[in-house]
Design a protein around this motif. Structure first.
Motif, PDB file in Angstrom:
ATOM      1  N   GLY A  37     -25.746  -0.114 -10.465  1.00  0.00           N
ATOM      2  CA  GLY A  37     -24.530  -0.204 -11.260  1.00  0.00           C
ATOM      3  C   GLY A  37     -23.523  -1.125 -10.614  1.00  0.00           C
ATOM      4  O   GLY A  37     -23.752  -1.654  -9.525  1.00  0.00           O
ATOM      5  N   MET A  38     -22.410  -1.285 -11.295  1.00  0.00           N
ATOM      6  CA  MET A  38     -21.298  -2.038 -10.741  1.00  0.00           C
ATOM      7  C   MET A  38     -20.436  -1.054  -9.972  1.00  0.00           C
ATOM      8  O   MET A  38     -20.067   0.003 -10.502  1.00  0.00           O
ATOM      9  N   TYR A  39     -20.148  -1.393  -8.736  1.00  0.00           N
ATOM     10  CA  TYR A  39     -19.351  -0.522  -7.879  1.00  0.00           C
ATOM     11  C   TYR A  39     -17.942  -1.086  -7.761  1.00  0.00           C
ATOM     12  O   TYR A  39     -17.757  -2.249  -7.412  1.00  0.00           O
ATOM     13  N   MET A  49       0.857  -1.190   0.000  1.00  0.00           N
ATOM     14  CA  MET A  49       0.000   0.000   0.000  1.00  0.00           C
ATOM     15  C   MET A  49       0.889   1.234   0.000  1.00  0.00           C
ATOM     16  O   MET A  49       1.886   1.304   0.715  1.00  0.00           O
ATOM     17  N   TYR A  50       0.538   2.170  -0.795  1.00  0.00           N
ATOM     18  CA  TYR A  50       1.269   3.410  -0.887  1.00  0.00           C
ATOM     19  C   TYR A  50       1.296   4.113   0.475  1.00  0.00           C
ATOM     20  O   TYR A  50       0.334   4.058   1.234  1.00  0.00           O
ATOM     21  N   SER A  51       2.386   4.803   0.751  1.00  0.00           N
ATOM     22  CA  SER A  51       2.467   5.526   2.018  1.00  0.00           C
ATOM     23  C   SER A  51       1.519   6.718   2.012  1.00  0.00           C
ATOM     24  O   SER A  51       1.020   7.135   3.052  1.00  0.00           O
ATOM     25  N   SER A  52       1.277   7.270   0.859  1.00  0.00           N
ATOM     26  CA  SER A  52       0.341   8.376   0.700  1.00  0.00           C
ATOM     27  C   SER A  52      -0.581   8.002  -0.455  1.00  0.00           C
ATOM     28  O   SER A  52      -0.119   7.752  -1.565  1.00  0.00           O
ATOM     29  N   TYR A  53      -1.876   7.946  -0.180  1.00  0.00           N
ATOM     30  CA  TYR A  53      -2.757   7.381  -1.189  1.00  0.00           C
ATOM     31  C   TYR A  53      -4.145   7.991  -1.164  1.00  0.00           C
ATOM     32  O   TYR A  53      -4.546   8.680  -0.227  1.00  0.00           O
ATOM     33  N   CYS A  54      -4.848   7.703  -2.232  1.00  0.00           N
ATOM     34  CA  CYS A  54      -6.285   7.936  -2.319  1.00  0.00           C
ATOM     35  C   CYS A  54      -6.938   6.585  -2.572  1.00  0.00           C
ATOM     36  O   CYS A  54      -6.444   5.801  -3.387  1.00  0.00           O
ATOM     37  N   MET A  55      -8.022   6.359  -1.894  1.00  0.00           N
ATOM     38  CA  MET A  55      -8.844   5.193  -2.210  1.00  0.00           C
ATOM     39  C   MET A  55     -10.254   5.701  -2.479  1.00  0.00           C
ATOM     40  O   MET A  55     -10.696   6.673  -1.878  1.00  0.00           O
ATOM     41  N   GLY A  56     -10.920   5.026  -3.386  1.00  0.00           N
ATOM     42  CA  GLY A  56     -12.219   5.532  -3.760  1.00  0.00           C
ATOM     43  C   GLY A  56     -13.166   4.476  -4.269  1.00  0.00           C
ATOM     44  O   GLY A  56     -12.780   3.330  -4.527  1.00  0.00           O
ATOM     45  N   TRP A  57     -14.393   4.882  -4.361  1.00  0.00           N
ATOM     46  CA  TRP A  57     -15.457   4.058  -4.945  1.00  0.00           C
ATOM     47  C   TRP A  57     -15.937   4.731  -6.219  1.00  0.00           C
ATOM     48  O   TRP A  57     -16.225   5.937  -6.230  1.00  0.00           O
ATOM     49  N   PHE A  58     -16.019   3.936  -7.259  1.00  0.00           N
ATOM     50  CA  PHE A  58     -16.549   4.365  -8.544  1.00  0.00           C
ATOM     51  C   PHE A  58     -17.708   3.444  -8.894  1.00  0.00           C
ATOM     52  O   PHE A  58     -17.788   2.329  -8.402  1.00  0.00           O
ATOM     53  N   ARG A  59     -18.559   3.912  -9.767  1.00  0.00           N
ATOM     54  CA  ARG A  59     -19.651   3.053 -10.214  1.00  0.00           C
ATOM     55  C   ARG A  59     -19.852   3.231 -11.710  1.00  0.00           C
ATOM     56  O   ARG A  59     -19.542   4.268 -12.273  1.00  0.00           O
ATOM     57  N   GLN A  60     -20.414   2.195 -12.305  1.00  0.00           N
ATOM     58  CA  GLN A  60     -20.672   2.232 -13.739  1.00  0.00           C
ATOM     59  C   GLN A  60     -22.000   1.550 -14.025  1.00  0.00           C
ATOM     60  O   GLN A  60     -22.169   0.364 -13.718  1.00  0.00           O
ATOM     61  N   ALA A  61     -22.910   2.319 -14.581  1.00  0.00           N
ATOM     62  CA  ALA A  61     -24.200   1.781 -14.992  1.00  0.00           C
ATOM     63  C   ALA A  61     -24.093   1.323 -16.446  1.00  0.00           C
ATOM     64  O   ALA A  61     -23.249   1.818 -17.194  1.00  0.00           O
ATOM     65  N   PRO A  62     -24.948   0.396 -16.866  1.00  0.00           N
ATOM     66  CA  PRO A  62     -24.900  -0.076 -18.256  1.00  0.00           C
ATOM     67  C   PRO A  62     -25.017   1.076 -19.240  1.00  0.00           C
ATOM     68  O   PRO A  62     -25.908   1.918 -19.119  1.00  0.00           O
ATOM     69  N   GLY A  63     -24.099   1.119 -20.198  1.00  0.00           N
ATOM     70  CA  GLY A  63     -24.142   2.142 -21.222  1.00  0.00           C
ATOM     71  C   GLY A  63     -23.632   3.505 -20.797  1.00  0.00           C
ATOM     72  O   GLY A  63     -23.702   4.457 -21.575  1.00  0.00           O
ATOM     73  N   LYS A  64     -23.122   3.590 -19.564  1.00  0.00           N
ATOM     74  CA  LYS A  64     -22.625   4.876 -19.066  1.00  0.00           C
ATOM     75  C   LYS A  64     -21.158   4.783 -18.701  1.00  0.00           C
ATOM     76  O   LYS A  64     -20.617   3.693 -18.495  1.00  0.00           O
ATOM     77  N   GLU A  65     -20.515   5.927 -18.592  1.00  0.00           N
ATOM     78  CA  GLU A  65     -19.126   5.954 -18.198  1.00  0.00           C
ATOM     79  C   GLU A  65     -18.989   5.706 -16.697  1.00  0.00           C
ATOM     80  O   GLU A  65     -19.907   5.961 -15.923  1.00  0.00           O
ATOM     81  N   ARG A  66     -17.810   5.228 -16.332  1.00  0.00           N
ATOM     82  CA  ARG A  66     -17.531   5.034 -14.917  1.00  0.00           C
ATOM     83  C   ARG A  66     -17.417   6.398 -14.244  1.00  0.00           C
ATOM     84  O   ARG A  66     -16.759   7.306 -14.752  1.00  0.00           O
ATOM     85  N   GLU A  67     -18.057   6.526 -13.083  1.00  0.00           N
ATOM     86  CA  GLU A  67     -18.039   7.800 -12.378  1.00  0.00           C
ATOM     87  C   GLU A  67     -17.602   7.601 -10.931  1.00  0.00           C
ATOM     88  O   GLU A  67     -17.920   6.587 -10.304  1.00  0.00           O
TER      89      GLU A  67
END
Length: 123
Positions: free
Chosen positions: A91-93, A28-46
């Motif tokens: 969506g897929m998370y 794991m990076y000593s300094s990091y960002c972790m996040g949640w993204f989601r993607q619905a069918p036919g849409k971009e990941r957000e």
């Protein structure tokens, strides 16, 4: 390299809640960002929520007040508490990680990804 494994998705009715988990292993990076993204069918990941090493959180406007991101460093686990679910949350998370402290919602900045967990909300 970081390995990320999501869990906790499911099918729920509108207004319900879910708690997603992301177990991290490996380097794991000593300094990091972790996040949640989601993607619905036919849409971009957000991006929906991110958290930095110092605990600073960021939320997409569409989820503020309903989603809560948190982390348990002792368990190397990232969480996303999702309340007041809406059909448009379907969506897929995905859980993601990157080095650095600027936790913007650009998916291309994140080099590590989990396989995703499906969230389906019915009206």
């Amino acid at each position: 390299q970081v390995q990320l494994v999501e869990s906790g998705g499911g099918s729920v009715q509108a207004g319900g809640s879910l708690r997603l988990s992301c177990a991290a292993s490996g380097y794991m990076y000593s300094s990091y960002c972790m996040g949640w993204f989601r993607q619905a069918p036919g849409k971009e990941r957000e991006g929906v929520a991110t958290i930095a090493t110092d605990g600073t959180t960021r939320y997409a406007d569409s989820v503020k007040g309903r989603f809560t991101i948190s982390q348990d460093n002792a368990k190397n686990t990232l969480y996303l508490q999702i309340d007041s679910l809406k059909p448009e949350d379907t969506g897929m998370y995905y859980c993601a990680a990157r080095s650095g402290t600027n936790c913007r919602f650009f998916a291309a900045l994140y080099g590590e990804w989990g396989q995703g967990t499906q969230v389906t909300v019915s009206s």
